[in-house]
Design a protein around this motif. Structure first.
Motif, short mmCIF file in Angstrom:
data_model
loop_
_atom_site.label_atom_id
_atom_site.label_comp_id
_atom_site.label_asym_id
_atom_site.label_seq_id
_atom_site.Cartn_x
_atom_site.Cartn_y
_atom_site.Cartn_z
N ILE A 193 60.04 -20.39 56.29
CA ILE A 193 59.05 -21.16 55.55
C ILE A 193 57.66 -20.54 55.62
CG2 ILE A 193 57.89 -23.41 55.40
CD1 ILE A 193 60.53 -24.73 56.13
N PRO A 194 57.12 -20.19 56.80
CA PRO A 194 55.79 -19.56 56.81
C PRO A 194 55.74 -18.25 56.03
CG PRO A 194 56.41 -20.31 59.00
CD PRO A 194 57.63 -20.42 58.16
N LEU A 195 56.83 -17.47 56.09
CA LEU A 195 56.89 -16.20 55.37
C LEU A 195 56.83 -16.43 53.86
CD1 LEU A 195 57.25 -13.12 55.61
CD2 LEU A 195 59.72 -13.50 55.56
N LEU A 196 57.60 -17.39 53.38
CA LEU A 196 57.58 -17.72 51.96
C LEU A 196 56.21 -18.23 51.53
CD1 LEU A 196 61.06 -19.45 51.76
CD2 LEU A 196 60.36 -17.54 50.31
N PHE A 197 55.61 -19.08 52.36
CA PHE A 197 54.30 -19.63 52.01
C PHE A 197 53.26 -18.53 51.90
CE2 PHE A 197 50.18 -21.47 52.96
CZ PHE A 197 50.16 -22.58 52.12
N ARG A 198 53.27 -17.59 52.84
CA ARG A 198 52.30 -16.48 52.77
C ARG A 198 52.51 -15.64 51.52
NH1 ARG A 198 53.20 -16.23 58.43
NH2 ARG A 198 54.72 -14.55 58.16
N LYS A 199 53.78 -15.42 51.15
CA LYS A 199 54.06 -14.65 49.94
C LYS A 199 53.50 -15.34 48.71
CE LYS A 199 56.24 -11.84 47.02
NZ LYS A 199 56.05 -12.58 45.76
N PHE A 200 53.73 -16.65 48.60
CA PHE A 200 53.21 -17.39 47.45
C PHE A 200 51.69 -17.44 47.47
CE2 PHE A 200 57.41 -19.86 47.79
CZ PHE A 200 58.05 -18.96 46.97
N ALA A 201 51.10 -17.61 48.66
CA ALA A 201 49.64 -17.67 48.77
C ALA A 201 49.00 -16.37 48.28
CB ALA A 201 49.24 -17.96 50.21
N VAL A 202 49.59 -15.25 48.63
CA VAL A 202 49.06 -13.95 48.19
C VAL A 202 49.23 -13.80 46.68
CG1 VAL A 202 49.39 -11.46 48.31
CG2 VAL A 202 49.40 -12.83 50.41
N ASP A 203 50.37 -14.22 46.15
CA ASP A 203 50.60 -14.14 44.70
C ASP A 203 49.55 -14.92 43.92
OD1 ASP A 203 52.78 -12.56 45.14
OD2 ASP A 203 54.27 -14.15 44.86
N PHE A 204 49.28 -16.14 44.36
CA PHE A 204 48.31 -16.98 43.65
C PHE A 204 46.88 -16.51 43.90
CE2 PHE A 204 51.89 -20.11 44.10
CZ PHE A 204 52.29 -20.00 42.78
N ARG A 233 61.21 -24.04 45.35
CA ARG A 233 60.40 -24.39 44.18
C ARG A 233 59.28 -25.34 44.56
NH1 ARG A 233 64.19 -26.51 41.23
NH2 ARG A 233 64.84 -24.56 40.25
N GLN A 234 59.58 -26.31 45.40
CA GLN A 234 58.56 -27.26 45.84
C GLN A 234 57.50 -26.58 46.71
OE1 GLN A 234 60.15 -30.46 48.19
NE2 GLN A 234 58.17 -31.47 48.43
N LEU A 235 57.93 -25.69 47.59
CA LEU A 235 56.98 -24.96 48.44
C LEU A 235 56.05 -24.10 47.59
CD1 LEU A 235 56.04 -24.11 51.29
CD2 LEU A 235 57.79 -22.32 51.22
N LYS A 236 56.58 -23.47 46.58
CA LYS A 236 55.77 -22.64 45.69
C LYS A 236 54.74 -23.49 44.95
CE LYS A 236 56.17 -19.21 42.01
NZ LYS A 236 57.11 -18.45 41.14
N ASN A 237 55.18 -24.65 44.45
CA ASN A 237 54.25 -25.55 43.76
C ASN A 237 53.13 -26.01 44.67
OD1 ASN A 237 55.80 -25.33 41.48
ND2 ASN A 237 56.81 -27.31 41.70
N LEU A 238 53.48 -26.31 45.92
CA LEU A 238 52.47 -26.74 46.89
C LEU A 238 51.44 -25.64 47.12
CD1 LEU A 238 52.82 -28.80 50.06
CD2 LEU A 238 52.00 -26.47 50.33
N ALA A 239 51.91 -24.41 47.30
CA ALA A 239 50.99 -23.29 47.53
C ALA A 239 50.06 -23.09 46.33
CB ALA A 239 51.78 -22.02 47.80
N GLU A 240 50.59 -23.26 45.13
CA GLU A 240 49.76 -23.08 43.94
C GLU A 240 48.72 -24.18 43.82
OE1 GLU A 240 50.28 -21.85 39.26
OE2 GLU A 240 51.94 -22.85 40.28
N GLN A 241 49.12 -25.43 44.08
CA GLN A 241 48.17 -26.54 44.01
C GLN A 241 47.02 -26.33 44.99
OE1 GLN A 241 50.06 -30.38 44.47
NE2 GLN A 241 51.82 -29.75 43.23
N MET A 242 47.36 -26.00 46.21
CA MET A 242 46.33 -25.84 47.23
C MET A 242 45.43 -24.66 46.92
SD MET A 242 48.59 -26.68 50.63
CE MET A 242 47.24 -26.38 51.73
N SER A 243 46.00 -23.59 46.35
CA SER A 243 45.18 -22.42 46.02
C SER A 243 44.12 -22.76 44.99
CB SER A 243 46.09 -21.30 45.48
OG SER A 243 46.98 -20.86 46.47
#
Length: 403
Positions: A193-204, A233-243
Motif C-alpha cells: 500500500i505505501p509503495l502504490l501510494f507513493r507511485k500515484f503521488a508522484v504521478d499526480f 482504484r480507490q487508493l489512486k482516487n484518494l491520492a489524486e484528491q489529496m494532491s
C-alpha cells in the motif's frame, strides 16, 4: 522464476508490489501462458485483474497475434452476441451490412472477456460451444465458422453463488476455470500500500505540477490498516484528491482520515435508525433509501392524480349547477363574493407544490446515486448492487443526471 525476472515483468506491464501473493499470481500467469488452457481471473473490483491477460498473451505462442479486451458488462444484452460472434446483413433491423465479431477478428490471438459473469444465458451457451469445438455461428447465418482464439476471462462475482442462483452455467464455469488466478485484494497485501501510494503521488505531482504527497509514520499505518473496498482504484482516487485539495502536502493521520471512507466518519451514521445496533452491516442502506424515494414518488403521483380527478369532478358539478340556474336569475356584480366564488378551484393551487416535491425527489435520487458511487470509489457494479437495480440502469441514470 528469479526476482530479476519478476521485476522485469512488473516494469513491463505496470504491476506494482512485492507481495508474495502477487508474485505467485505472476508466476502462474507466465507458466500457463505456454499452453492454450482457458484461464479465469478472479478478484474484487479494482485489484488490477486486467494486467494478467496481457502477461499471458505476451508470454504465449500467440504473442504476435491480435489481443482484444471486451467488457461484457458494458455491452447491452441485445447486441452482445453480435459483438462477440458477428452478424449477417439483414440479421436484425439495424444490420445494414455484415459485421465481424471478436471471435473472428481475434483469430490466432487472445480474447480477454472481462466481467464474464454478466453474460446473458443465451450468450453463455454460444461461448461454451466456441470453447469446446472452436465453432460458432454469426447471427442470421447457418454457416458454421471456425476460430482459433485463446480465451482469458475475469470476474469479480462469487461464481459459485451465481451458479446456485441460476445466473451462470456450471459447465461453462468449469470450462473457463481450467486454471484460476485469484488476484489478492489490497488489504491482503498491506506491504504494497505505501509503495502504490507513493507511485500515484508522484504521478499526480507530475500531472498537476505540485509537490508530491508524503505520509508520516502514523498516516502510513492508518493507510495500511484501512479496508479499501475499492482496492487499488480507490487508493489512486484518494491520492489524486489529496494532491489537488491539500495545500500542505505533508500528510498526517488527521488529514488522511478526512479522505478515508470509514463508517464512523461518513454519512452511514445519518442512515442509521435508533433501533439499529452497533456493528451491524449497513451495506444495503442506499438500496433501502432508494426504494423509499421511489415509493414516495409513486405516492405523490397517486395524490396528484386524485387531486386532478377531484378538480375535474368539482368543475363538472359547477357546470351542472350553472345549467340549472333559471334564466331570470340576476346577480349584482358589484356585491362582494366569498373566497370560494373568487377562487373556485383551490385544488389547482395544490398541484404546484406536488410538482415541486417531485422535483425534489429527482434530486434525492441523484444524490443517492452520487453517494453510492462515492462509497464504492466509483465502482458502478457495486453501486448498482447497493442501490438495488441493474448496472445498465445505473449507466442510464448516470448519463441522465450528468454525474
Amino acid at each position: 522464476m528469479t526476482q530479476q525476472d519478476l521485476l522485469a515483468i512488473k516494469q513491463r506491464f505496470g504491476i506494482i508490489g512485492n507481495s508474495p501473493l502477487l508474485n505467485r499470481d505472476i508466476e502462474i500467469a507466465v507458466q500457463v501462458a505456454r499452453t492454450d488452457l482457458s484461464v479465469l481471473i478472479t478478484g474484487e473490483s479494482g485489484v488490477g485483474k486486467e494486467h494478467f491477460p496481457k502477461v499471458i498473451h505476451a508470454f504465449s505462442a500467440r504473442k504476435h497475434g491480435p489481443y482484444f479486451a471486451v467488457n461484457c458488462g458494458a455491452i447491452p444484452e441485445g447486441t452482445i452476441d453480435s459483438e462477440l460472434f458477428g452478424h449477417e446483413k439483414g440479421a436484425f433491423t439495424d444490420a445494414k451490412a455484415e459485421h465481424k465479431g471478436y471471435f473472428e477478428i481475434a483469430d490466432g490471438g487472445t480474447l480477454f472477456l472481462d466481467e464474464v459473469g454478466e453474460l446473458p444465458m443465451q450468450t453463455q451457451v454460444r461461448l461454451l460451444r466456441v470453447l469446446e469445438t472452436g465453432e460458432y455461428l454469426r447471427m442470421g447465418s447457418s454457416t458454421v465458422r471456425k476460430t482459433n482464439v485463446r480465451v482469458v476471462a475475469a470476474t469479480n462475482l462469487n461464481m459459485r453463488q451465481a451458479i446456485d442462483d441460476g445466473r451462470f452455467r456450471e459447465d461453462l464455469y468449469y470450462r473457463l476455470n481450467t486454471v484460476e488466478i485469484r488476484v489478492p485484494a489490497l488489504r491482503e497485501r498491506k506491504e504494497d500500500i505505501p509503495l502504490l501510494f507513493r507511485k500515484f503521488a508522484v504521478d499526480f505531482c507530475n500531472r498537476y505540477q505540485m509537490p508530491p504527497l508524503s505520509l508520516n509514520e502514523e498516516a502510513t499505518r492508518l493507510l495500511q490498516n484501512s479496508y479499501w473496498r475499492g482496492n487499488i482504484r480507490q487508493l489512486k482516487n484518494l491520492a489524486e484528491q489529496m494532491s489537488v485539495i491539500e495545500l500542505d502536502h505533508q500528510i498526517n493521520a488527521d488529514t488522511l482520515r478526512k479522505y478515508l471512507p470509514q463508517e464512523e466518519n461518513r454519512q452511514d451514521l445519518v442512515l442509521r435508525t435508533p433501533t439499529q445496533q452497533a456493528g451491524k452491516d449497513y451495506s444495503h442502506e442506499l438500496g433501502i433509501l432508494y426504494n423509499m424515494v421511489i415509493q414516495n414518488r409513486q405516492e405523490i403521483e397517486e395524490l396528484r392524480q386524485l387531486l386532478q380527478d377531484g378538480r375535474h369532478h368539482e368543475m363538472h358539478k359547477s357546470r351542472e349547477h350553472e345549467n340549472r340556474i333559471p334564466a331570470s336569475t340576476t346577480y349584482d356584480i358589484t356585491a362582494p363574493r366569498s373566497t370560494e366564488e373568487i377562487h373556485p378551484s383551490r385544488e389547482a393551487e395544490e398541484i404546484i407544490p406536488i410538482e415541486e416535491s417531485s422535483l425534489r425527489i429527482e434530486d434525492g435520487e441523484k444524490e443517492l446515486i452520487r453517494r453510492a458511487l462515492e462509497l464504492t470509489a466509483g465502482n458502478r457494479k457495486e453501486a448498482a448492487a447497493r442501490l438495488g437495480f441493474s448496472e445498465r440502469t445505473l449507466y442510464r441514470k448516470i448519463k441522465e443526471y450528468d454525474l
